[in-house]
Design an enzyme around this catalytic site. Structure first.
Site, PDB file in Angstrom:
ATOM      1  N   GLY A   1       7.686   1.577   4.444  1.00  0.00           N
ATOM      2  CA  GLY A   1       6.406   2.266   4.566  1.00  0.00           C
ATOM      3  C   GLY A   1       5.346   1.741   3.627  1.00  0.00           C
TER       4      GLY A   1
ATOM      5  N   GLY B   1       3.871  -1.390   4.013  1.00  0.00           N
ATOM      6  CA  GLY B   1       2.932  -2.268   4.709  1.00  0.00           C
ATOM      7  C   GLY B   1       3.051  -3.740   4.388  1.00  0.00           C
ATOM      8  N   GLY B   2       4.222  -4.200   3.950  1.00  0.00           N
ATOM      9  CA  GLY B   2       4.360  -5.590   3.530  1.00  0.00           C
ATOM     10  C   GLY B   2       4.029  -6.603   4.605  1.00  0.00           C
ATOM     11  N   GLY B   3       4.541  -6.398   5.808  1.00  0.00           N
ATOM     12  CA  GLY B   3       4.275  -7.340   6.894  1.00  0.00           C
ATOM     13  C   GLY B   3       2.805  -7.377   7.274  1.00  0.00           C
ATOM     14  N   SER B   4       2.174  -6.207   7.338  1.00  0.00           N
ATOM     15  CA  SER B   4       0.743  -6.147   7.656  1.00  0.00           C
ATOM     16  C   SER B   4      -0.090  -6.806   6.569  1.00  0.00           C
ATOM     17  CB  SER B   4       0.310  -4.688   7.825  1.00  0.00           C
ATOM     18  OG  SER B   4       0.950  -4.087   8.929  1.00  0.00           O
ATOM     19  N   SER B   5       0.309  -6.600   5.318  1.00  0.00           N
ATOM     20  CA  SER B   5      -0.422  -7.222   4.212  1.00  0.00           C
ATOM     21  C   SER B   5      -0.289  -8.733   4.246  1.00  0.00           C
ATOM     22  CB  SER B   5       0.104  -6.678   2.880  1.00  0.00           C
ATOM     23  OG  SER B   5      -0.642  -7.194   1.805  1.00  0.00           O
TER      24      SER B   5
ATOM     25  N   GLY C   1      10.560  -2.104   5.978  1.00  0.00           N
ATOM     26  CA  GLY C   1      10.968  -0.793   6.436  1.00  0.00           C
ATOM     27  C   GLY C   1      10.876   0.282   5.382  1.00  0.00           C
TER      28      GLY C   1
ATOM     29  N   LYS D   1       0.854  -1.189   0.000  1.00  0.00           N
ATOM     30  CA  LYS D   1       0.000   0.000   0.000  1.00  0.00           C
ATOM     31  C   LYS D   1       0.890   1.239   0.000  1.00  0.00           C
ATOM     32  CE  LYS D   1       1.023   1.294   4.396  1.00  0.00           C
ATOM     33  NZ  LYS D   1       1.713   2.554   4.743  1.00  0.00           N
TER      34      LYS D   1
ATOM     35  N   PRO E   1       9.832  -4.564  -0.061  1.00  0.00           N
ATOM     36  CA  PRO E   1      10.929  -4.318   0.883  1.00  0.00           C
ATOM     37  C   PRO E   1      10.416  -3.958   2.271  1.00  0.00           C
ATOM     38  CG  PRO E   1      10.714  -2.505  -0.672  1.00  0.00           C
ATOM     39  CD  PRO E   1       9.795  -3.584  -1.154  1.00  0.00           C
TER      40      PRO E   1
ATOM     41  N   ASP F   1      -2.190  -1.367  10.570  1.00  0.00           N
ATOM     42  CA  ASP F   1      -2.506  -1.407   9.141  1.00  0.00           C
ATOM     43  C   ASP F   1      -3.227  -2.677   8.706  1.00  0.00           C
ATOM     44  OD1 ASP F   1      -1.214   0.999   8.943  1.00  0.00           O
ATOM     45  OD2 ASP F   1       0.555   0.220   7.909  1.00  0.00           O
TER      46      ASP F   1
END
Length: 279
Positions: A99, A101-105, A97, A12, A95, A137
């Protein structure tokens, strides 16, 4: 029923991010416009014969116990008293860190996919309630559409955003969200968004100055993209910087302004999450 599912977990951007206050418990209050983009991690979930939840393969810098995708699977199992197990494999492209939202996604896609793989049939509202305990997120990604966020990011109003192309500048840094918020010097502000229709280039990112002071590469990336767009800005807590354009060609041309030590990528916004039909 299949014993495995392979699903997408899209990134995002925050078209703007306003910090409008702070709660007594220290959490910041914000206004932001979240938009999905077509850059995705890929997650493969394989049903196990036992009730174990485990990750296969490494995710750089993230221990299995701290991985939001693994935590999401465990939270869903605990919330439903399920006796199912799963093995989680993540092909990381977004990537960390940055911004984006990869981990939240990843966590949201695990919730949506396991709801189907385990035949739980929970409505999206219940998945969002579980998501809220995983990270600010995560409910947005479960919701699956562009959204105007208030509160700590938990109060979401779905909005319609015209599709556009984005030039992303990606400095090779990993920005720690928590410390950027901790260093933020909050000045008295009031909520600035009075409507749910936003003009192109509306708003700002109130975390940008703090992040740029710590990571000079963010400012370098923004300066480069600003040559093509006056509205270039950082997303989230950094360090990705983006600029919006009406065509892929314009976005690709903007990347030509980036210095050689900063990677770039062209993406487009998504109206809906790839798993929008999963709950």
């Amino acid at each position: 029923m299949s014993d495995a599912l392979t699903v997408a977990a899209p990134a995002k951007i925050n078209l703007f991010l306003h910090i409008v206050g702070r709660r007594p418990d220290g959490y910041h209050l914000l206004e932001s416009l979240f938009v999905l983009i077509d850059w995705c991690d890929t997650i493969t979930l394989t049903r196990r014969a036992d009730a174990e939840i485990s990750r296969v393969g490494d995710v750089a810098g993230v221990a299995e116990a701290d991985d939001l995708a693994v935590r999401a699977a465990r939270a869903l199992r605990d919330a439903t008293a399920s006796r199912e197990g799963v093995t989680i494999a993540i092909d990381k492209r977004i990537p960390q860190g940055a911004g984006l939202g990869g981990g939240s996604s990843d966590a949201a896609s695990v919730l949506l996919a396991l709801n189907r793989l385990w035949s739980l049939r929970l409505p999206r509202s219940e998945l969002a309630a579980i998501a809220a305990h995983l990270g600010a997120d995560v409910p947005f990604f479960v919701g699956g559409e562009s959204a105007f966020a208030r509160g700590t990011g938990d109060l979401l109003t779905q909005v319609s955003i015209p599709m556009c192309w984005l030039a992303l500048a990606l400095p090779s840094i990993r920005v720690p969200t928590r410390s950027i918020f901790a260093q933020l010097q909050l000045t008295p502000m009031s909520p600035s968004a009075k409507m749910n229709v936003f003009s192109e280039g509306y708003g700002r990112n109130d975390l940008e100055a703090t992040a740029t002071a710590r990571f000079a590469a963010i400012g370098k990336a923004r300066t480069a993209l600003s040559r093509a767009s006056p509205n270039a800005r950082m997303t989230g807590s950094g360090g990705c910087v983006f600029a919006a354009f009406s065509s892929a060609h314009e976005a690709q041309q903007a990347l030509g302004n980036l210095p050689k030590d900063i990677d770039g990528r062209v993406v487009r916004t998504l109206a809906r999450h790839p798993l929008s039909a999963f709950a």
